[in-house]
Motif scaffolding. Sequence first.
Motif, PDB file in Angstrom:
ATOM      1  N   LEU A   1       0.865  -1.269   0.020  1.00 59.28           N
ATOM      2  CA  LEU A   1       0.022  -0.068  -0.064  1.00 59.28           C
ATOM      3  C   LEU A   1       0.898   1.165  -0.254  1.00 59.28           C
ATOM      4  CD1 LEU A   1      -2.696   1.426   0.380  1.00 59.28           C
ATOM      5  CD2 LEU A   1      -2.534   1.241   2.807  1.00 59.28           C
ATOM      6  N   THR A   2       0.721   1.957  -0.858  1.00 59.05           N
ATOM      7  CA  THR A   2       1.498   3.228  -1.164  1.00 59.05           C
ATOM      8  C   THR A   2       0.948   4.494  -0.509  1.00 59.05           C
ATOM      9  OG1 THR A   2       2.975   2.482  -2.980  1.00 59.05           O
ATOM     10  CG2 THR A   2       2.672   4.948  -2.742  1.00 59.05           C
ATOM     11  N   ILE A   3       1.239   5.261   0.274  1.00 63.06           N
ATOM     12  CA  ILE A   3       0.450   6.249   0.887  1.00 63.06           C
ATOM     13  C   ILE A   3       1.027   7.736   0.445  1.00 63.06           C
ATOM     14  CG2 ILE A   3      -0.374   7.223   3.182  1.00 63.06           C
ATOM     15  CD1 ILE A   3      -0.009   4.546   4.193  1.00 63.06           C
ATOM     16  N   PHE A   4       0.332   8.596   0.153  1.00 64.20           N
ATOM     17  CA  PHE A   4       0.909   9.957  -0.244  1.00 64.20           C
ATOM     18  C   PHE A   4      -0.091  10.898   0.824  1.00 64.20           C
ATOM     19  CE2 PHE A   4       1.089   8.362  -4.951  1.00 64.20           C
ATOM     20  CZ  PHE A   4       2.143   7.997  -4.417  1.00 64.20           C
ATOM     21  N   GLU A   5       0.424  12.107   0.953  1.00 65.31           N
ATOM     22  CA  GLU A   5      -0.216  13.131   1.636  1.00 65.31           C
ATOM     23  C   GLU A   5      -0.203  14.465   0.723  1.00 65.31           C
ATOM     24  OE1 GLU A   5       1.930  13.706   5.189  1.00 65.31           O
ATOM     25  OE2 GLU A   5       0.750  11.991   6.381  1.00 65.31           O
ATOM     26  N   VAL A   6      -1.353  15.008   0.907  1.00 67.71           N
ATOM     27  CA  VAL A   6      -1.804  16.223   0.010  1.00 67.71           C
ATOM     28  C   VAL A   6      -2.402  17.134   1.034  1.00 67.71           C
ATOM     29  CG1 VAL A   6      -3.520  15.274  -1.008  1.00 67.71           C
ATOM     30  CG2 VAL A   6      -2.475  17.121  -1.947  1.00 67.71           C
ATOM     31  N   GLN A   7      -1.989  18.451   0.902  1.00 65.60           N
ATOM     32  CA  GLN A   7      -2.492  19.524   1.824  1.00 65.60           C
ATOM     33  C   GLN A   7      -3.884  19.813   1.109  1.00 65.60           C
ATOM     34  OE1 GLN A   7       0.452  22.809   2.151  1.00 65.60           O
ATOM     35  NE2 GLN A   7       1.089  21.580   4.069  1.00 65.60           N
ATOM     36  N   GLU A   8      -4.704  20.255   1.807  1.00 66.17           N
ATOM     37  CA  GLU A   8      -6.203  20.601   1.206  1.00 66.17           C
ATOM     38  C   GLU A   8      -6.131  21.556   0.351  1.00 66.17           C
ATOM     39  OE1 GLU A   8      -8.878  21.463   4.467  1.00 66.17           O
ATOM     40  OE2 GLU A   8      -7.462  22.459   5.453  1.00 66.17           O
TER      41      GLU A   8
ATOM     42  N   SER B   1      -0.409  20.061  -9.235  1.00 67.47           N
ATOM     43  CA  SER B   1       0.741  19.582  -8.227  1.00 67.47           C
ATOM     44  C   SER B   1       0.853  18.183  -8.098  1.00 67.47           C
ATOM     45  CB  SER B   1       0.189  20.379  -6.615  1.00 67.47           C
ATOM     46  OG  SER B   1       0.035  21.550  -6.832  1.00 67.47           O
ATOM     47  N   ASN B   2       2.140  17.973  -8.059  1.00 74.30           N
ATOM     48  CA  ASN B   2       2.778  16.625  -7.861  1.00 74.30           C
ATOM     49  C   ASN B   2       2.390  16.153  -6.502  1.00 74.30           C
ATOM     50  OD1 ASN B   2       3.574  16.520 -10.530  1.00 74.30           O
ATOM     51  ND2 ASN B   2       5.663  16.940  -9.952  1.00 74.30           N
ATOM     52  N   ILE B   3       1.626  14.858  -6.267  1.00 71.09           N
ATOM     53  CA  ILE B   3       1.246  14.389  -4.778  1.00 71.09           C
ATOM     54  C   ILE B   3       2.583  13.577  -4.522  1.00 71.09           C
ATOM     55  CG2 ILE B   3      -0.390  13.151  -3.803  1.00 71.09           C
ATOM     56  CD1 ILE B   3      -2.506  14.474  -5.494  1.00 71.09           C
ATOM     57  N   GLY B   4       2.887  12.609  -5.325  1.00 70.03           N
ATOM     58  CA  GLY B   4       3.993  11.620  -5.386  1.00 70.03           C
ATOM     59  C   GLY B   4       4.117  10.812  -6.025  1.00 70.03           C
ATOM     60  N   THR B   5       4.960   9.669  -6.040  1.00 66.89           N
ATOM     61  CA  THR B   5       5.379   8.762  -7.408  1.00 66.89           C
ATOM     62  C   THR B   5       5.175   7.320  -6.786  1.00 66.89           C
ATOM     63  OG1 THR B   5       6.816  10.313  -8.336  1.00 66.89           O
ATOM     64  CG2 THR B   5       6.952   7.944  -9.076  1.00 66.89           C
ATOM     65  N   LEU B   6       4.327   6.433  -7.615  1.00 67.71           N
ATOM     66  CA  LEU B   6       4.187   5.055  -7.373  1.00 67.71           C
ATOM     67  C   LEU B   6       5.246   4.486  -8.100  1.00 67.71           C
ATOM     68  CD1 LEU B   6       2.516   2.845  -6.640  1.00 67.71           C
ATOM     69  CD2 LEU B   6       1.348   2.932  -8.784  1.00 67.71           C
ATOM     70  N   HIS B   7       5.884   3.489  -7.178  1.00 65.57           N
ATOM     71  CA  HIS B   7       7.049   2.836  -7.712  1.00 65.57           C
ATOM     72  C   HIS B   7       6.765   1.270  -8.030  1.00 65.57           C
ATOM     73  CE1 HIS B   7       9.925   6.169  -7.232  1.00 65.57           C
ATOM     74  NE2 HIS B   7       9.158   6.447  -5.946  1.00 65.57           N
ATOM     75  N   ALA B   8       6.921   0.664  -9.041  1.00 61.52           N
ATOM     76  CA  ALA B   8       6.913  -0.400  -9.261  1.00 61.52           C
ATOM     77  C   ALA B   8       8.145  -1.002 -10.165  1.00 61.52           C
ATOM     78  CB  ALA B   8       5.682  -1.012 -10.151  1.00 61.52           C
ATOM     79  N   THR B   9       8.396  -2.471  -9.944  1.00 61.77           N
ATOM     80  CA  THR B   9       9.447  -2.999 -10.618  1.00 61.77           C
ATOM     81  C   THR B   9       9.309  -4.139 -11.520  1.00 61.77           C
ATOM     82  OG1 THR B   9       9.731  -4.346  -8.721  1.00 61.77           O
ATOM     83  CG2 THR B   9      11.066  -2.223  -8.532  1.00 61.77           C
ATOM     84  N   ASP B  10      10.256  -4.617 -12.211  1.00 61.19           N
ATOM     85  CA  ASP B  10       9.955  -5.781 -13.295  1.00 61.19           C
ATOM     86  C   ASP B  10      11.495  -6.418 -13.012  1.00 61.19           C
ATOM     87  OD1 ASP B  10       9.948  -7.645 -15.625  1.00 61.19           O
ATOM     88  OD2 ASP B  10       7.869  -6.366 -15.808  1.00 61.19           O
ATOM     89  N   MET B  11      11.442  -7.822 -13.098  1.00 62.59           N
ATOM     90  CA  MET B  11      12.606  -8.457 -12.901  1.00 62.59           C
ATOM     91  C   MET B  11      13.218  -8.745 -14.190  1.00 62.59           C
ATOM     92  SD  MET B  11      12.112 -11.092  -9.756  1.00 62.59           S
ATOM     93  CE  MET B  11      13.797 -11.783 -10.052  1.00 62.59           C
TER      94      MET B  11
ATOM     95  N   VAL C   1      -5.669  13.506   2.783  1.00 60.91           N
ATOM     96  CA  VAL C   1      -5.813  15.006   2.772  1.00 60.91           C
ATOM     97  C   VAL C   1      -5.542  15.434   4.298  1.00 60.91           C
ATOM     98  CG1 VAL C   1      -7.270  16.809   2.260  1.00 60.91           C
ATOM     99  CG2 VAL C   1      -7.516  14.617   0.915  1.00 60.91           C
ATOM    100  N   ILE C   2      -4.367  16.181   4.111  1.00 65.61           N
ATOM    101  CA  ILE C   2      -3.895  16.786   5.477  1.00 65.61           C
ATOM    102  C   ILE C   2      -4.108  18.454   5.641  1.00 65.61           C
ATOM    103  CG2 ILE C   2      -2.186  15.132   5.621  1.00 65.61           C
ATOM    104  CD1 ILE C   2       0.050  17.033   4.866  1.00 65.61           C
ATOM    105  N   ASP C   3      -4.257  18.708   7.000  1.00 73.16           N
ATOM    106  CA  ASP C   3      -4.084  19.803   7.232  1.00 73.16           C
ATOM    107  C   ASP C   3      -3.292  20.891   6.782  1.00 73.16           C
ATOM    108  OD1 ASP C   3      -5.507  22.383   8.547  1.00 73.16           O
ATOM    109  OD2 ASP C   3      -4.352  22.006  10.446  1.00 73.16           O
ATOM    110  N   ILE C   4      -3.497  22.063   6.424  1.00 73.74           N
ATOM    111  CA  ILE C   4      -2.489  23.137   6.145  1.00 73.74           C
ATOM    112  C   ILE C   4      -1.497  23.833   7.210  1.00 73.74           C
ATOM    113  CG2 ILE C   4      -3.674  23.655   3.914  1.00 73.74           C
ATOM    114  CD1 ILE C   4      -4.468  26.310   5.458  1.00 73.74           C
ATOM    115  N   ASN C   5      -0.494  23.908   6.918  1.00 76.25           N
ATOM    116  CA  ASN C   5       0.564  24.344   8.049  1.00 76.25           C
ATOM    117  C   ASN C   5       0.270  25.833   8.312  1.00 76.25           C
ATOM    118  OD1 ASN C   5       2.439  24.175  10.032  1.00 76.25           O
ATOM    119  ND2 ASN C   5       4.329  24.082   8.857  1.00 76.25           N
TER     120      ASN C   5
END
Length: 812
Positions: A324-331, A337-347, A419-423
């Motif tokens: 499970l990949t978890i990203f956080e994004v401010q409301e 905006s880039n939120i995060g990158t999902l990483h996968a591999t292939d042998m 979705v996270i609170d703004i700082n």
Amino acid sequence: MRKLDLRGPLQDMTFSVQEGTTGVRVIYEFTIEPPAVSLRLSGEKDGITEIALRDGYLYLNGSLDRENKAIHRLQVEALNEKGEKVKGPYSITINVQDINDNSPKFDKTKYYGVVRQNSRPGKPFMYVSATDRDDPATPNGQLSYSILHHFPNPYNVMLFQIDNITGAISTSENGFHLLDPQKQEMFLLVVTVKDLAGMSENALTSNTDVELIVKENLWKAPPDVYIKENSTEPHPIAIAQVQWNEPGAKYELLEKERLSKFPFTIDQNGTIYVTEPLDREEKEQYSFFATAKDDGGVDLDRPLSVTVLVQDINDNPPVCQKALTIFEVQENEKEGSNIGTLHATDMDKEDTLNSRLQFRIVDQIPKIPFDNLFIIQQEAGTFQLTRASLNKRIISNYSVTVEVTDKVFTTLCDVKINVIDINDQIPIFEKSDYGIWNISEDTPVGKVILEIQAADADEPFTGSSEIIYKIEGGDQNKIFIIETDPQTNRGYVKLNKVLDFEMSPEYNLTVNATNPEPLVHGVQYNSSSTAYFRVVVVNMDEAPVFSKNIYIGDTFEDVTVGTLVTTVTANDPEGSKIRYTLKNDKRNWLRIDTLSGKIYTAAPLDREVEHEYRVQVIATEENKKPQSSTADFTLYIKDVNDNPPRIVKGDSLFFCHPLQNGVKAEIQATDDDEQLYFPNFTFSLGGDENVQNVWEISRIDGTHAYLSPKQSNLEKKNYIVPLKINDNGKPPLEGNLTVQVNVCKCTDDHRCFIETENHGGMPTIGMAIGILLGVLLFIGLIVGGVFLKMKIDGKKESKTNAADPSELKTLN
């Protein structure tokens, strides 16, 4: 004939005479003592050796030839006026000394050979051989081979070389690289042989021709082999072949690396097979050697390197890097905006189409405020926000399903977006000044010296409320660090390095508290996020500190007493004076200057006793409560050649009598000095000419030699044979030694035994037989007497019984 200084009475004599001398030559003058008036010579005179009958001159009347006869054995007798023998015969031995009067001769007038391209330098492909009739034990019979030139010489360098001792011909380094049958197929070598070991201009020589044919080298590494992984064809499969230059070679494969299984084999035709399907993801490349050996198991040439490369196929599905990949994004995140990158591999193989991955969102839960709220870059897997419409109070997180494909296989990856609170709140310290803290300078690294606390009103356990403490001022050398408890945001100030009062007695520190998330626009950190405290270092008396923990020196074992070998230094942090002493100087080989720390030799060194001499150096303060520190010093003692060779095996030998031809006994020598390489001793006989005539020493290798008798008629007794053994030191040392040799009668299992001597008080065999017969005769007389007495007593008893019948009646 002129008189000689060499004269004396009749006795056994041995003479050495050089061959080839012409004319009359007097060897010795025997003095004739009455009643003898003349001498008579007999034996192997060969018409050359004569004796003057009345004058006693032993002389040569011709030339001796060692190659025809090396030893002449004669006898001389003294005769009276009547021609009768009065003395002798005495043995006369004439040893003929060799001169260089024979040229070496090759055993063939012309040699023919074959050499392969890329033949290894120094590995013989043929031999030439010559002989010399002169004495092989002298330089006259010692031969040296060389190549004068070869035709043609297309490169103006020698392509071939010859072993000057064995006559073995091989390629040179140039020949190894340059020989090519396509450019030059035939060569003619002119080989010469010289006697006198080739060391004299007066050496006699002979030449011969060697005709060579250059052939192509078939022993070549095959080209790299490419095999597709997971092949379904029947195995084994032929993949390559090697071939030796001649038939009959035995082929083997050798692994370069240790493998759990080695999936290759080779048959006796040199064909290499793969024995099972290969998996590129398990191993992409195999490297091993193919060898060719003769019937004795000896390598015919250098091993050939074989490389097998496993080619990739698309046989592996994509794999999500996390379950499970978890990203956080401010409301308040903006569109795009880039939120995060999902990483996968292939042998499968990297940077090929087999491992090319593409991403696609297939589901979003919930679909509020609308579906397709997020997009993903097809090649990179990076998430972006399509609209600025996030609201934590309405939806706090989203579950997104992503399809990852390599065009053959497909995998689904799960992504959770929080979705996270703004700082918009800054950390605030509970107090701005934490006061003064007195810390002893011997406080251990890692110890907590102070706890600090700030609070943040943003949503707990998010990047907006997480606090990072950082020392912004007063600690240029990073003596302190601050670790944060993520549950309480409490900060723990710890020692990161050792305190040193002499370097810095106090620290005025400034600490800032910040969030990992950036503050929203318009909000800034202020003095509420800053705190201060002061650290005062309490001085402690410390032990001296050496400039090194370990000191190393070296010197030769024969240096004079008082030689400086090293200098140690130590300083006291408080500035006290230092005195030095040595500890564990178990052989008392060293001394130290207590003030300067200079270490000198105090006694003669001996590497053979100890070659790594280890001591400890103690540095002690000069104050009321002195403290000490210890450093190690190792003195490596280098060897000098101060021990002559000695015998470790063979100082007491025996030979069975009578002596057999070719008997010999082994002697082993050693040397207590350090041997950087293999020892190389030179063995020779000591003593006078008589020892040289009776015994012979022959070298086996650098440490062993054979001692053998030259004569087979040695009498049974103990002999003392002097030996000289020289080492290869600089300068060399010589050991003058003796070997006890017992020539003795042996048992059937070749063991020496001592015969009991026949003393005058002991009976001979005849006497023993006589005594035995006498004893037997005496025993016979005693036994006969006993039987005779028993017979007489029996007769008397019979007569007594017959005379008194009344007794019979009484018995009845």
